[in-house]
Scaffold this active site. Structure first.
Site, PDB file in Angstrom:
ATOM      1  N   LYS A  95       2.039   5.218   4.080  1.00 16.46           N
ATOM      2  CA  LYS A  95       2.490   4.175   5.011  1.00 16.46           C
ATOM      3  C   LYS A  95       2.629   2.828   4.315  1.00 16.46           C
ATOM      4  O   LYS A  95       2.177   1.790   4.833  1.00 16.46           O
ATOM      5  CB  LYS A  95       1.546   4.092   6.212  1.00 16.46           C
ATOM      6  CG  LYS A  95       1.464   5.404   6.997  1.00 16.46           C
ATOM      7  CD  LYS A  95       0.500   5.295   8.171  1.00 16.46           C
ATOM      8  CE  LYS A  95       0.426   6.588   8.961  1.00 16.46           C
ATOM      9  NZ  LYS A  95      -0.209   7.709   8.207  1.00 16.46           N
ATOM     10  N   ARG A  96       3.284   2.836   3.174  1.00 14.99           N
ATOM     11  CA  ARG A  96       3.433   1.607   2.402  1.00 14.99           C
ATOM     12  C   ARG A  96       4.375   0.632   3.103  1.00 14.99           C
ATOM     13  O   ARG A  96       5.317   1.034   3.790  1.00 14.99           O
ATOM     14  CB  ARG A  96       3.986   1.926   1.009  1.00 14.99           C
ATOM     15  CG  ARG A  96       3.094   2.814   0.150  1.00 14.99           C
ATOM     16  CD  ARG A  96       1.700   2.272  -0.012  1.00 14.99           C
ATOM     17  NE  ARG A  96       0.947   2.931  -1.063  1.00 14.99           N
ATOM     18  CZ  ARG A  96      -0.370   2.909  -1.172  1.00 14.99           C
ATOM     19  NH1 ARG A  96      -1.091   2.255  -0.278  1.00 14.99           N
ATOM     20  NH2 ARG A  96      -0.984   3.520  -2.164  1.00 14.99           N
TER      21      ARG A  96
END
Length: 271
Positions: A95-96
Site C-alpha cells: 500500500k505504498r
C-alpha cells in the site's frame, strides 16, 4: 509474461479466483516452528506448497515480514514461488503512497529487490505518486479503491464533483487514465458488495483484488455476484487468516489446504 497475462492463465489453469494471503504471525505458528530462525519462510513455503494448485495468486503482506526483520525471508519466499510455481503471480501488499524519487525507490523495492509481479498502492497523493511504478510496464499496479475496513468510509464515501463518491472517482481515474500498460487492478472489499458492483460497472473487465472474506466475514456469494465479469472471471478473492491458521499442529499445511479448497469451491459455485 506480464502480470495480467499470468493472472488470466492462473484463473484458467487452477479454475480458481482465490488469492491466498501470506500474513505470517509468529504468535500463531505451530509449536514445532516456534523459535526457528527461518520460521516465517518455512511456514509460508509450506502454505504455498499446499495451496499452489488451488490459487490464482499469492499476496504476502510486507509488514508481517518487516516487523520481524524478515525481509530476507520474504525475498527467499518470492524467489521460491517464482521458481516452483512460475504461473502464479505474487502481489506484494505494501500500500505504498508517495511522490517522485521516493515512489521510484518504492517501485525498485517491490519490482527489483523483491521481484513482485504486482504491488498495492495508495492513490491519495494523485497520479505523480503512481507514475514511477509505470516504469515497470509488465508489473501490476493494484490501487486502493473501496477498502474492506469500516473506517474506509471516512474518506472513500465522500461526495466529490459531479455527485460521485470518491471511490467511484478513483475507479474511473484508474480505468480511464492511469492504466497506461493495461496492468492495473483495484482493491475493493468484500464487505461492501454494492460498492463492488458499482466499481465493476465503471471499470469493465479490469481485475479486482477483493479482501474481506473468511475472517473478516464478507459474503462469498454476494462478492462473486457483484464483482465477477461476464465470463465469470475478474476477481482475486483474498483469504489470509482463515487459511493460514486453520490448523495449529504439525499438519497445519494440510489443514490450510482443506480450507483453501473449500473456499475455492465455494467461490466457484457462484461463478
Amino acid at each position: 509474461m506480464a502480470f495480467i497475462d499470468d493472472l488470466a492463465a492462473a484463473w484458467q489453469k487452477n479454475n480458481s479466483l482465490l488469492c491466498v494471503g501470506l500474513d505470517p504471525d509468529l504468535a500463531k505458528f505451530p509449536a514445532h516452528l516456534q523459535g526457528k530462525p527461518d520460521a516465517i519462510y518455512e511456514f509460508c513455503k509450506a502454505i504455498v506448497d499446499a495451496t499452489a494448485d488451488v490459487a490464482c495468486s499469492f499476496k504476502p503482506q510486507i509488514a508481517y515480514f518487516a516487523g520481524e526483520s524478515a525481509e530476507a525471508q520474504l525475498e527467499a519466499l518470492i524467489d521460491y514461488i517464482h521458481a516452483e510455481y512460475p504461473d502464479i503471480p505474487v502481489i506484494l501488499d505494501a500500500k505504498r503512497g508517495d511522490i517522485g524519487a521516493t515512489a521510484a525507490q518504492y517501485a525498485r523495492e517491490a519490482f527489483v529487490r523483491y521481484q513482485a509481479d504486482a504491488l498495492t498502492v495508495n492513490p491519495y497523493m494523485g497520479f505523480d505518486s503512481v507514475e514511477p511504478y509505470l516504469e515497470y510496464p509488465d508489473c501490476g499496479l493494484i490501487v486502493l479503491c473501496r477498502t474492506s475496513n469500516p473506517g474506509g468510509s471516512d474518506l472513500q464515501n465522500l461526495t466529490v464533483d459531479g455527485g460521485k463518491r470518491l471511490y467511484q472517482h478513483v475507479a474511473g481515474l484508474v480505468a480511464e487514465k492511469w492504466n497506461k500498460h493495461g496492468q492495473a487492478a483495484l482493491v475493493v472489499g468484500a464487505t461492501f458488495p454494492q460498492e463492488l458492483a458499482d466499481v465493476r460497472a465503471i471499470i469493465g473487465d479490469m481485475p479486482l483484488l477483493v479482501p474481506g472474506v473468511g475472517a473478516q466475514g464478507g459474503d462469498v456469494q454476494a462478492t462473486v455476484n457483484a464483482g465477477k465479469t461476464a465470463a465469470g472471471l475478474g476477481l482475486m478473492i483474498n483469504s489470509s487468516r482463515a487459511i493460514l491458521y486453520a490448523g495449529k499442529g504439525e499438519d497445519f499445511a494440510e489443514q490450510a489446504r482443506k480450507v483453501a479448497i473449500a473456499t475455492r469451491d465455494d467461490i466457484n459455485q457462484y461463478r
